[in-house]
Design a protein around this motif. Structure first.
Motif, PDB file in Angstrom:
ATOM      1  N   ILE A 176     -11.274 -40.909 -10.651  1.00 39.37           N
ATOM      2  CA  ILE A 176     -10.954 -42.219 -10.838  1.00 39.37           C
ATOM      3  C   ILE A 176      -9.548 -42.472 -11.251  1.00 39.37           C
ATOM      4  CG2 ILE A 176     -11.480 -44.656 -11.736  1.00 39.37           C
ATOM      5  CD1 ILE A 176     -14.345 -43.282 -12.646  1.00 39.37           C
ATOM      6  N   LEU A 177      -8.375 -41.771 -10.392  1.00 36.64           N
ATOM      7  CA  LEU A 177      -7.290 -41.960 -10.444  1.00 36.64           C
ATOM      8  C   LEU A 177      -6.519 -42.549  -9.088  1.00 36.64           C
ATOM      9  CD1 LEU A 177      -6.611 -38.252 -12.286  1.00 36.64           C
ATOM     10  CD2 LEU A 177      -6.355 -40.493 -13.235  1.00 36.64           C
ATOM     11  N   SER A 178      -5.333 -42.777  -9.281  1.00 34.52           N
ATOM     12  CA  SER A 178      -4.443 -43.039  -7.815  1.00 34.52           C
ATOM     13  C   SER A 178      -4.214 -41.719  -7.228  1.00 34.52           C
ATOM     14  CB  SER A 178      -3.223 -43.502  -8.109  1.00 34.52           C
ATOM     15  OG  SER A 178      -2.505 -42.853  -8.763  1.00 34.52           O
ATOM     16  N   GLU A 179      -4.193 -41.716  -5.950  1.00 39.70           N
ATOM     17  CA  GLU A 179      -3.840 -40.604  -5.230  1.00 39.70           C
ATOM     18  C   GLU A 179      -2.319 -40.100  -5.656  1.00 39.70           C
ATOM     19  OE1 GLU A 179      -3.637 -39.055  -0.353  1.00 39.70           O
ATOM     20  OE2 GLU A 179      -4.298 -41.124  -0.748  1.00 39.70           O
ATOM     21  N   LYS A 180      -1.552 -40.956  -5.826  1.00 41.58           N
ATOM     22  CA  LYS A 180      -0.072 -40.442  -6.294  1.00 41.58           C
ATOM     23  C   LYS A 180      -0.074 -39.734  -7.603  1.00 41.58           C
ATOM     24  CE  LYS A 180       4.481 -42.220  -7.530  1.00 41.58           C
ATOM     25  NZ  LYS A 180       5.220 -43.593  -7.563  1.00 41.58           N
ATOM     26  N   THR A 181      -1.128 -40.088  -8.443  1.00 41.21           N
ATOM     27  CA  THR A 181      -1.261 -39.405  -9.837  1.00 41.21           C
ATOM     28  C   THR A 181      -1.935 -37.879  -9.429  1.00 41.21           C
ATOM     29  OG1 THR A 181      -1.628 -41.570 -11.146  1.00 41.21           O
ATOM     30  CG2 THR A 181      -2.490 -39.475 -12.064  1.00 41.21           C
ATOM     31  N   VAL A 182      -2.777 -37.883  -8.686  1.00 43.46           N
ATOM     32  CA  VAL A 182      -3.322 -36.601  -8.361  1.00 43.46           C
ATOM     33  C   VAL A 182      -2.212 -35.778  -7.707  1.00 43.46           C
ATOM     34  CG1 VAL A 182      -5.022 -35.376  -6.725  1.00 43.46           C
ATOM     35  CG2 VAL A 182      -5.877 -37.367  -8.103  1.00 43.46           C
ATOM     36  N   LYS A 183      -1.359 -35.982  -6.693  1.00 43.73           N
ATOM     37  CA  LYS A 183      -0.359 -35.653  -6.234  1.00 43.73           C
ATOM     38  C   LYS A 183       0.580 -35.110  -7.481  1.00 43.73           C
ATOM     39  CE  LYS A 183       3.183 -35.872  -2.266  1.00 43.73           C
ATOM     40  NZ  LYS A 183       3.720 -36.700  -1.436  1.00 43.73           N
ATOM     41  N   ASN A 184       0.708 -35.887  -8.177  1.00 44.17           N
ATOM     42  CA  ASN A 184       1.916 -35.536  -9.146  1.00 44.17           C
ATOM     43  C   ASN A 184       1.233 -34.359 -10.230  1.00 44.17           C
ATOM     44  OD1 ASN A 184       4.093 -37.125  -8.588  1.00 44.17           O
ATOM     45  ND2 ASN A 184       3.056 -38.709  -9.964  1.00 44.17           N
ATOM     46  N   HIS A 185      -0.188 -34.425 -10.734  1.00 41.88           N
ATOM     47  CA  HIS A 185      -0.724 -33.391 -11.056  1.00 41.88           C
ATOM     48  C   HIS A 185      -0.634 -32.203 -10.332  1.00 41.88           C
ATOM     49  CE1 HIS A 185      -2.129 -35.424 -14.864  1.00 41.88           C
ATOM     50  NE2 HIS A 185      -3.138 -36.260 -14.099  1.00 41.88           N
TER      51      HIS A 185
END
Length: 228
Positions: A176-185
């Motif tokens: 339940i995160l944005s795709e951009k946040t996951v990419k940053n992680h």
């Protein structure tokens, strides 16, 4: 004694003929060969219901791993041993999701091949140490005793789902995160672990046993620090 039915699939008939000759000396194996490893051939092999399917030289555009992932979800007693030049995140994903899956390098010796084949036939996972070593940096000894301790709990969860072969979009939906946040992680995690790509990250996760944790673990509430 019931013999295990082994089907060897490869585009190189010399390879399969040699293996069939060697395995033919074993009293507990019944051997067949197929000379293709594309999606249609895999479906044909599965219809024959072998005890173990040995696949060499996967065609990269065949979608075979995706087909086998779905098959393993439905038929738990299908056993598969991959012999590969190099592994992929998708193969690690299949092995993490399912038991009775093996991955080994094509340059292995006969003793390890027999060990892997018998392990998979017993319903066990088998991932060659050489496969893991090849996927990780050569200076692997420089890792800390607990390399995953260098990344945050959120990044470890991202790594968990990445090691199961999920895309950033699929991880975002799970967490339940944005795709951009996951990419940053993912980017931060790779930098902290000094890794260059997702396959190496999946290999490290496998070495540390992360993919074998039940996914329910990541839905547990965080432990709150004790108040003094």
């Amino acid at each position: 004694m019931k013999k295990s039915r082994i089907i060897l699939a490869d585009t190189n008939s010399l390879f399969t003929d040699a293996l069939r000759f060697v395995l033919g000396q074993e009293v507990d194996f019944e051997i067949e060969t197929r000379d293709e490893t594309d999606a249609d051939s895999i479906r044909s092999i599965l219809a024959a219901k072998p005890d173990v399917m040995v696949i060499h030289q996967l065609r990269p555009d065949s979608g075979v791993v995706q087909i086998l992932r779905e098959v393993k979800r439905r038929l738990k007693d299908i056993h598969i041993l991959f012999i590969v030049k190099e592994t992929t995140a998708e193969l690690f994903s299949l092995a993490s999701e399912s038991s009775s899956v093996g991955i080994m390098p094509e340059g292995t010796n006969l003793a390890e091949f027999m060990e892997a084949l018998r392990a998979v036939a017993r319903g066990e996972r088998y991932i060659s140490k050489e496969i893991l070593s090849a996927a990780l940096p050569q200076d692997d000894d420089e890792f800390y005793d607990d390399p995953l301790g260098e990344i945050t709990p959120r990044e470890r969860e991202v790594l968990y789902w990445l090691s199961h072969g999920l895309t950033n979009r699929e991880i975002a939906q799970r967490m339940i995160l944005s795709e951009k946040t996951v990419k940053n992680h993912v980017s931060h995690m790779l930098k902290k672990l000094d890794l260059t790509d997702r396959t190496k990250a999946a290999a490290l996760a496998w070495r540390e046993g992360l993919p074998q944790i039940a996914e329910e673990f990541f839905s547990l509430p965080a432990v709150q620090p004790m108040l003094k």
